[in-house]
Design an enzyme around this catalytic site. Structure first.
Site, PDB file in Angstrom:
ATOM      1  N   GLU A  85       0.666  -1.233  -0.080  1.00 22.75           N
ATOM      2  CA  GLU A  85      -0.146  -0.008  -0.146  1.00 22.75           C
ATOM      3  C   GLU A  85       0.799   1.482   0.072  1.00 22.75           C
ATOM      4  OE1 GLU A  85      -2.901  -0.588   3.129  1.00 22.75           O
ATOM      5  OE2 GLU A  85      -3.674  -2.137   2.099  1.00 22.75           O
ATOM      6  N   GLU A 102      -4.901  -8.327  -2.014  1.00 20.08           N
ATOM      7  CA  GLU A 102      -5.535  -8.125  -0.696  1.00 20.08           C
ATOM      8  C   GLU A 102      -6.796  -7.757  -0.708  1.00 20.08           C
ATOM      9  OE1 GLU A 102      -2.822  -6.520   2.884  1.00 20.08           O
ATOM     10  OE2 GLU A 102      -4.805  -5.693   3.374  1.00 20.08           O
TER      11      GLU A 102
END
Length: 536
Positions: free
Chosen positions: A206, A323
């Site tokens: 991220e 994810e």
């Protein structure tokens, strides 16, 4: 005699009242019909062979808390109980299960070296630090234990590496400088020397686009991933099969991803992105979002955009959802770990596959409020069984599918796994409407939704042999409670036995000529053996 007469009168009145009550209750239940149309000519997408379903294991320690709730327990890679028989059996039931090791704190992990003399520190809660935790360490002994477990359970492992090593993070969260690969390279060499099988190495978590906590420019990320590819090629030089290189494991930003993919086109095998499209776990309206078709369909824009970028680039890389937990900050108890979440999860799987996504990693296998398994007991939550049925029934080739009808019914279809025919996934988001579904392999016309009569006998490719049967797997919540963590398969409770053995998933059989009955708030997998589909 008078007593007998009075009793008979009483019973008659009772029957009348109960029958009237039953009829009154049934008046709120309706039945409608619709048709699922399947394009039989060519697959809409192709998912990974035998391991589209993926789940994650994270680094979060017990001190990770959200909205006043600490839901991680001992589910970290550093403290997970690898001896639990339910955990072992739950993973082995997939044969294999793809597992991605990573998460927010992966970019603060130091890998212990055989040459390191200092102690291997734990993550410590510190709100002044990035991600509110200090750096933590993966001991060599724990890595050895994990790999013994992975070998025992037959997993396919993806490992997320620390992408912030060596970088300086400014006050705006921009991480600058080249990736310092020294520690990661030592760790990869140790892994190879020990003979541990890693399917892929992923860099960072991220940090794409605006990032979460920190961010890296697309140009710098591409340079770092090119460096990782060189390391992998060097260390695995003599191996016939080399692991995949994956990145960036972040939220989709079209401009950032396009630049990154173009500049790392020769180094990437997999482009990974994350999905938390339902907002924070604290949202009181999560269930309303899950049951809203427009919210569910919203993610198609990201999936379609990434598919287009890859198609028009020079890379041969494929797309994965690396994810996805739906609701960020650990999910929401009795929602993201309850029956209702299977509507969102299975719809996500079906939608992602239709946009040629090869693998879909669920956050998490265990940990937080969105685990496939209970964080404390490892007993499967409803989504575990949803994932297992998908894994066993849905084949590689994805079929373009649409539903014509008034109900809020979501429909997906694949070629059946390792056998002839097709498998349908039907999701009924209606709370009081049963849908009678017919199946056609003839494309619907543009005005099909305006005329229901023409679908009463849609032309299909069913063989006319009357004795042929299809398999059906009906999933519902116990007692009709969407918050329930107990799931029913064809009316029977699914639960592990005293030895931790995962229950068998047995179908019911129906004649292929009958409509498929999809009850309110239910999910149905249907295996139809006798449809001739050239795309299969």
């Amino acid at each position: 005699m008078c007593l007998v007469i009075l009793l008979a009168i009483f019973l008659g009145i009772y029957r009348f009242i109960t029958q009237s009550s039953s009829i009154s209750g049934a008046s709120h239940q309706t039945t409608t019909s619709g048709t699922v149309f399947i394009n039989r000519t060519a697959p809409a997408g192709i998912i990974d062979n035998n391991d589209f379903i993926c789940a994650t294991l994270d680094w979060w320690p017990p001190q990770k808390c959200d909205y006043g709730s600490c839901s991680w327990g001992t589910a970290s890679l550093l403290n997970l109980d690898l001896t639990n028989p339910i955990l072992l059996n739950a993973i082995q039931a997939f044969s294999p299960l793809k597992i991605r090791l990573g998460g927010t704190l992966q970019d603060k992990v130091i890998y212990e070296s055989e040459r390191t003399q200092q102690s291997c520190a734990h993550f410590v809660k510190n709100d002044s630090e990035l991600f509110s935790f200090s750096h933590g360490c993966l001991p060599i002994s724990r890595w050895d234990q994990l790999n013994l477990f992975f070998k025992q359970t037959g997993d396919v492992i993806i490992f997320g590496l620390n992408a912030l090593s060596g970088k300086i993070i400014d006050s705006h969260g921009l991480a600058t400088g080249a990736w310092d690969s020294t520690n990661a390279e030592s760790f990869i060499r140790y892994t190879v020397n020990k003979g541990y099988q890693i399917h892929g190495w992923e860099l960072g978590n991220e940090l794409s686009g605006n990032g979460i906590g920190a961010r890296i420019t697309a140009d710098q990320y591409a340079s770092d991933i090119n460096h990782l590819q060189n390391i992998v090629q060097n260390i695995y030089g003599g191996s016939k099969v080399k692991p995949l290189v994956l990145a960036p494991g972040g939220f989709f930003d079209p401009n950032w991803f396009k630049t990154f993919i173009n500049k790392a086109s020769k180094s990437l095998q997999v482009v990974t992105h994350h999905i938390y499209n339902l907002g924070p776990g604290s949202d009181e309206h999560l269930i309303d979002k899950i049951l809203n078709p427009s919210v569910l369909s919203g993610e198609s824009k990201t999936l379609s955009s990434l598919q287009s970028i890859l198609k028009h680039s020079t890379t041969s890389a494929v797309a994965w959802v690396g994810e996805s937990g739906g609701a960020y900050n650990s999910g929401r108890n009795l929602v993201t770990n309850a029956f209702v979440f299977s509507f969102w999860y299975l719809d996500q799987l079906g939608m992602a596959a239709s946009y040629d996504t090869k693998t879909y990693c669920r956050q998490t296998l265990v940990g937080g409020n969105y685990g496939l398994l209970n964080t404390n007991t490892f007993v499967p939550n409803p989504d575990y069984y949803s994932a297992l049925l998908w894994h066993r029934l849905m084949g590689n080739n994805v079929l373009s599918t649409s539903f014509s009808g008034q109900a809020k019914l979501r429909a997906y279809a694949h070629c059946s796994k390792k056998r002839q025919g097709i498998t349908l996934l039907l999701i009924n988001l209606e709370n009081s409407t049963t849908v009678q579904v017919l199946v056609s392999t003839i494309a619907s016309s543009s005005n099909t939704s305006n005329s229901q009569q023409k679908y009463q006998n849609p032309r299909t490719n069913f063989t006319t042999t009357s004795h042929i049967e299809r398999e059906e797997y009906h999933l519902m919540a116990a007692n009709g409670d969407l918050h329930s963590q107990t799931i029913l398969l064809n009316g029977k409770v699914l639960m592990v036995d005293s030895s931790g053995v995962i229950p068998t998933l047995e179908p019911v059989f129906k004649r292929v000529s009958y409509p498929i009955t999809v009850a309110p708030y239910s999910v149905v997998f249907v295996v139809i053996p006798n449809i001739n589909v050239s795309a299969c």
